[in-house]
Design an enzyme around this catalytic site. Structure first.
Site, PDB file in Angstrom:
ATOM      1  N   ALA A 117       0.853  -1.188  -0.192  1.00  0.00           N
ATOM      2  CA  ALA A 117      -0.008  -0.139   0.065  1.00  0.00           C
ATOM      3  C   ALA A 117       0.834   1.256   0.022  1.00  0.00           C
ATOM      4  CB  ALA A 117      -0.963  -0.048   1.207  1.00  0.00           C
ATOM      5  N   LYS A 118       0.502   2.172  -0.011  1.00  0.00           N
ATOM      6  CA  LYS A 118       1.129   3.655  -0.090  1.00  0.00           C
ATOM      7  C   LYS A 118       0.066   4.688   0.121  1.00  0.00           C
ATOM      8  CE  LYS A 118       5.444   5.103  -0.213  1.00  0.00           C
ATOM      9  NZ  LYS A 118       6.688   4.116   0.172  1.00  0.00           N
ATOM     10  N   GLY A 119       0.637   5.711   0.760  1.00  0.00           N
ATOM     11  CA  GLY A 119      -0.328   6.955   0.974  1.00  0.00           C
ATOM     12  C   GLY A 119       0.401   8.247   0.827  1.00  0.00           C
TER      13      GLY A 119
END
Ligand code: NAD
Length: 425
Positions: A117-119
């Site tokens: 994931a990444k944000g």
């Protein structure tokens, strides 16, 4: 063992690509070797969920500030989504999708039980006051807390965020869900962080460099290194390179940098950087620009700042014999092809900077077990995982005569693909 030699391929047209296309390019090199069908490729590439939220807060001057926050959950076939949280003005949807995908292959390459994931938030954190930085973090958690958690998706620090931001993040999450230190990693030691997390990515970069030098039959001690980026990763990498006896001859950050052919005094430079004085004014060196650093005549080049810094425009000017991708996605596919042709050995990000997520995993394990490890245990387990992962990638690259990047992708995508099929589609 000999250096993996890359089978000569006919020249290919690689028009200017956006980040998503560039990630797809690297994916396809490995997918072709794995014989993946188009449907399987689509299944593995498409993010499970993309979240985009508005973050509104009152700024110190009384005006309303609005920012965009992103969280992309790419794949969870092997475990909860896992990936950093970046505060940077250039954060956008495409970049976050690309970085989320990289996390999926990275956690698989080092074989830890996570997906990817990444944000991030599109904001220049350096322009915010401490109160504004805290507020923006807490409002972001308000917007996404139901989609994250210790068994769902676990954020961590990345560019522009640090242990303090993770502490605010965990505190806000716990207001909704109760005591849950494993909801985020990279926390301060006083708030259930792990020994060795802050140094982990930079230390891991040097551990991987040691393996690379060993395989090439050269000593790391005495060799020359140039590092772009002097934040968390760059600073610790410089420190551990220095401790290993390598000569750090050039370092830059967003303001420019400093060089010294005899080797910079790394400890003095760290103090200098900590005082927020421009690196170019460091008395123990001469000024150097970022572009000059990338073409410095060194044994090893370590991009440890932004993505996309090595492109078709400057790849021919690179004079380093080896490049270790401490940053995520610092090399465009066009440049990667040039490095392959010029036999400049590239260690890909999904292996080179995996030390950070690996110690994030240790932090999460400690949080889940309510048990603290000593620094020596963290370092020992980290070395074991990184050395083993490097060996597997190197061996596959040698056997299949492919670049280290393609070998790493083959291992990562293969593991995710098998988990996906075994779990049932
Ligand atoms: P950081 O915010 O602590 O430091 C970033 C550094 O890059 C700073 O020195 C900054 O001045 C420099 N920089 C920013 N823009 C630049 C530009 N245009 N030109 C030159 N230098 C510039 O970030 P970090 O945590 O050290 O992360 C650096 C890279 O490593 C990022 O690509 C990140 O995704 C990657 N990474 C970080 C971790 C981690 O654990 N922190 C883990 C894996 C990968």
């Amino acid at each position: 063992m000999a250096v993996p030699s890359v089978a000569r391929l006919p020249p290919r047209e690689i028009p200017g690509m956006n980040p998503v296309e560039a990630a797809r390019w690297y994916f396809d090199q490995a997918a072709a070797r794995l014989d993946l069908s188009q449907n399987m490729r689509k299944l593995l590439l498409t993010p499970k969920r993309e979240i985009k939220v508005q973050i509104a807060l009152e700024m110190d001057n009384g005006e309303i500030g609005t920012f965009l926050g992103y969280r992309v959950q790419h794949d969870s076939a092997r475990g909860p989504f896992k990936g950093g949280l970046r505060y940077h003005p250039e954060v956008d949807g495409d970049e976050v999708v690309t970085l989320a995908q990289l996390m999926t292959w990275k956690t698989a390459v080092v074989n830890i039980p996570y997906g990817g994931a990444k944000g991030g938030i599109a904001v220049d954190g350096s322009l915010l006051s401490r109160r504004e930085l805290e507020s923006i973090t807490r409002v972001f958690v308000d917007e996404i807390h139901d989609s994250i958690g210790p068994n769902k998706d676990i954020p961590a620090p990345d560019m522009g965020t640090n242990a303090q931001v993770m502490a605010w993040f965990a505190n806000q999450y716990e207001k909704y869900h109760g005591f849950n230190p494993g909801c985020v990693t990279g926390k301060p030691l006083e708030l259930h962080g792990s020994e060795g997390r802050e140094e982990a990515t930079g230390r891991g970069v040097v551990t991987i460099a040691q393996q690379l030098y060993k395989r090439r039959g050269k000593p790391l001690a005495g060799s020359t290194v140039a590092i772009q980026g002097f934040g968390n990763v760059g600073t610790y990498a410089a420190r551990f390179f220095h401790e290993a006896g390598a000569k750090v001859v050039a370092v830059t950050d967003v303001t420019g940098g400093t060089k010294n052919a005899g080797g910079l005094d790394v400890w003095a430079l760290i103090d200098w950087g900590a005082a927020k004085t421009p690196l170019a004014q460091f008395p123990g060196g001469e000024p150097i620009t970022n572009e000059e650093l990338l073409s410095a005549e060194v044994d090893l080049l370590v991009p440890a700042a932004l993505g996309g810094v090595l492109t078709a425009n400057n790849a021919e000017h690179v004079r380093a014999g080896m490049i270790l991708e401490a940053a995520n996605h610092p090399i465009h596919p066009e440049a990667d092809e040039i490095f392959n042709r010029r036999e400049i050995l590239v260690v890909p990000d999904i292996l080179a900077n995996a030390g950070g997520v690996t110690v994030s995993y240790f932090e999460w394990v400690q949080n889940q077990q309510h048990f603290k490890w000593e620094l020596s245990r963290v370092r020992q387990e980290l070395d074991r995982i990184l050395i083993d992962s490097f060996d597997k990638v190197w061996t596959l690259a040698t056997e299949k005569k492919v670049p280290l990047r393609t070998a790493a992708y083959i291992i990562g995508i293969g593991r995710v693909g098998r988990a996906t099929v075994l779990g049932g589609i």
